[in-house]
Scaffold this active site. Structure first.
Site, PDB file in Angstrom:
ATOM      1  N   ASP A  51      70.258  -1.562  42.598  1.00 46.17           N
ATOM      2  CA  ASP A  51      69.601  -0.606  41.709  1.00 46.17           C
ATOM      3  C   ASP A  51      69.358   0.712  42.433  1.00 46.17           C
ATOM      4  O   ASP A  51      68.944   1.705  41.822  1.00 46.17           O
ATOM      5  CB  ASP A  51      68.303  -1.175  41.118  1.00 46.17           C
ATOM      6  CG  ASP A  51      67.275  -1.567  42.165  1.00 46.17           C
ATOM      7  OD1 ASP A  51      67.569  -1.453  43.374  1.00 46.17           O
ATOM      8  OD2 ASP A  51      66.179  -2.010  41.774  1.00 46.17           O
ATOM      9  N   SER A  52      69.686   0.766  43.724  1.00 43.71           N
ATOM     10  CA  SER A  52      69.715   2.034  44.458  1.00 43.71           C
ATOM     11  C   SER A  52      70.680   3.019  43.818  1.00 43.71           C
ATOM     12  O   SER A  52      70.625   4.219  44.107  1.00 43.71           O
ATOM     13  CB  SER A  52      70.120   1.785  45.917  1.00 43.71           C
ATOM     14  OG  SER A  52      71.297   0.999  45.989  1.00 43.71           O
ATOM     15  N   LYS A 120      70.334 -10.482  41.989  1.00 44.19           N
ATOM     16  CA  LYS A 120      69.256 -10.359  42.976  1.00 44.19           C
ATOM     17  C   LYS A 120      67.975  -9.929  42.299  1.00 44.19           C
ATOM     18  O   LYS A 120      67.998  -9.057  41.421  1.00 44.19           O
ATOM     19  CB  LYS A 120      69.613  -9.350  44.074  1.00 44.19           C
ATOM     20  CG  LYS A 120      68.516  -9.225  45.150  1.00 44.19           C
ATOM     21  CD  LYS A 120      68.958  -8.392  46.338  1.00 44.19           C
ATOM     22  CE  LYS A 120      68.907  -6.914  46.070  1.00 44.19           C
ATOM     23  NZ  LYS A 120      67.515  -6.425  45.844  1.00 44.19           N
ATOM     24  N   GLU A 122      63.687  -8.993  43.203  1.00 44.03           N
ATOM     25  CA  GLU A 122      62.680  -8.757  44.231  1.00 44.03           C
ATOM     26  C   GLU A 122      61.605  -9.830  44.120  1.00 44.03           C
ATOM     27  O   GLU A 122      61.038 -10.038  43.049  1.00 44.03           O
ATOM     28  CB  GLU A 122      62.110  -7.350  44.087  1.00 44.03           C
ATOM     29  CG  GLU A 122      63.147  -6.276  44.386  1.00 44.03           C
ATOM     30  CD  GLU A 122      62.569  -4.875  44.464  1.00 44.03           C
ATOM     31  OE1 GLU A 122      61.324  -4.725  44.377  1.00 44.03           O
ATOM     32  OE2 GLU A 122      63.346  -3.917  44.605  1.00 44.03           O
ATOM     33  N   GLU A 189      63.746  -6.511  53.874  1.00 37.35           N
ATOM     34  CA  GLU A 189      63.818  -5.058  54.040  1.00 37.35           C
ATOM     35  C   GLU A 189      62.562  -4.502  54.693  1.00 37.35           C
ATOM     36  O   GLU A 189      61.431  -4.854  54.327  1.00 37.35           O
ATOM     37  CB  GLU A 189      64.019  -4.363  52.690  1.00 37.35           C
ATOM     38  CG  GLU A 189      64.111  -2.852  52.816  1.00 37.35           C
ATOM     39  CD  GLU A 189      64.531  -2.138  51.547  1.00 37.35           C
ATOM     40  OE1 GLU A 189      64.647  -0.902  51.569  1.00 37.35           O
ATOM     41  OE2 GLU A 189      64.752  -2.812  50.523  1.00 37.35           O
TER      42      GLU A 189
END
Length: 278
Positions: A51-52, A120, A122, A189
């Site tokens: 989503d970056s 993916k 979070e 991260e």
């Protein structure tokens, strides 16, 4: 011939990535389009449609505004460009936090419409139950702990995590819960080396580091960052190219040639065919 060759190549799968725990480091990068995916495919085990994309492609200030439709569009492009790397797609903010059923419907849509091999999420404190629900229904899930970009509005900024004992225990607990829920791998991260090592030793699934030291089972970077497309990158990024400079020089040379009428030259110009003489 080309399509037959593509069909003969077996894509790397979630079990393949899972089996790499403690073995040869897993190579991962982000991808958002077909041409880039094709270039990365031979070198990477896993391509993440992150989503970056909202920040590095669409110019958003953070990832919160990324939509499901954006992720599907870019996921389809990456699938077209790649043939062997596992493709995993980020579930954007708001697409999985509302409950297990909502998460399943959105993840199933992403999988169906892109053909990707996994998603993916979070891994906040409430997500482990959702991960288990998804995995039990046939959706491979990668988790993400530590600095979570989708939580930027509550955190106030992109800040490294695990610097206090309380925060370290929370991140470790979330990683363990994510692995126990059935995630095939966990992204870590923005944490200190000690915590990354502790998590990697504590869970039986591969850890993929980004700003989390070489203690992890693999590494991932945002591709435009490592290729030098921006004038600033985070501390943990190593620039392997200077594409920003290369593009600036190339475009400058093009502009100069156009203004001087050096482009297009004869070799780049079409001419009428000479009439055939009787």
């Amino acid at each position: 011939m080309s399509s037959q060759k593509q069909e003969a190549v077996k894509r790397i799968s979630a079990p393949d990535i899972r089996a790499r725990k403690g073995g040869e480091p897993i190579v991962c990068l982000t991808a958002y389009d077909a041409p880039t995916a094709a270039l990365l495919d031979d070198h990477c085990d896993l391509l993440l449609v992150g989503d970056s994309v909202g920040m590095v492609v669409h110019g958003m200030p953070n990832t919160v505004g990324v939509t499901l439709e954006m992720m599907i569009l870019h996921g389809q492009a990456v699938m077209r460009g790649s043939r062997r790397a596992m493709v995993v797609i980020d579930m954007p903010f708001g697409s999985y936090e509302g409950g297990k059923e909502q998460a399943y419907q959105n993840c199933a849509r992403v999988m169906k419409e892109t053909g990707a091999q996994g998603v993916k999420v979070e891994s906040g404190p409430t997500v482990a139950e959702t991960i288990a629900y998804l995995v039990q229904r046939g959706i491979p899930v990668m988790g993400h702990v530590g600095l979570r970009p989708q939580a930027v509005l509550t955190d106030g900024a992109f800040k490294a995590k695990g610097r206090t004992d309380e925060e370290r225990l929370r991140v470790l607990s979330e990683a363990e819960a994510t692995a126990d829920a059935g995630a095939f791998a966990v992204v870590i991260e923005g944490v200190a080396e000690g915590l990354a090592r502790e998590i990697t030793l504590a869970i039986d699934k591969p850890t993929i580091g980004i700003g989390a030291s070489s203690a992890c089972d693999g590494q991932i970077l945002v591709t435009p960052d490592m290729l030098g497309l921006f004038d600033w990158t985070p501390k943990f990024v190593r620039r392997y190219a200077d594409l920003r400079g290369d593009i600036d020089r190339a475009v400058g040379a093009y502009a100069a040639d156009v203004k001087a009428r050096r482009f297009p030259a004869e070799v780049e110009t079409y001419f009428s065919k000479k009439p055939v003489t009787p």
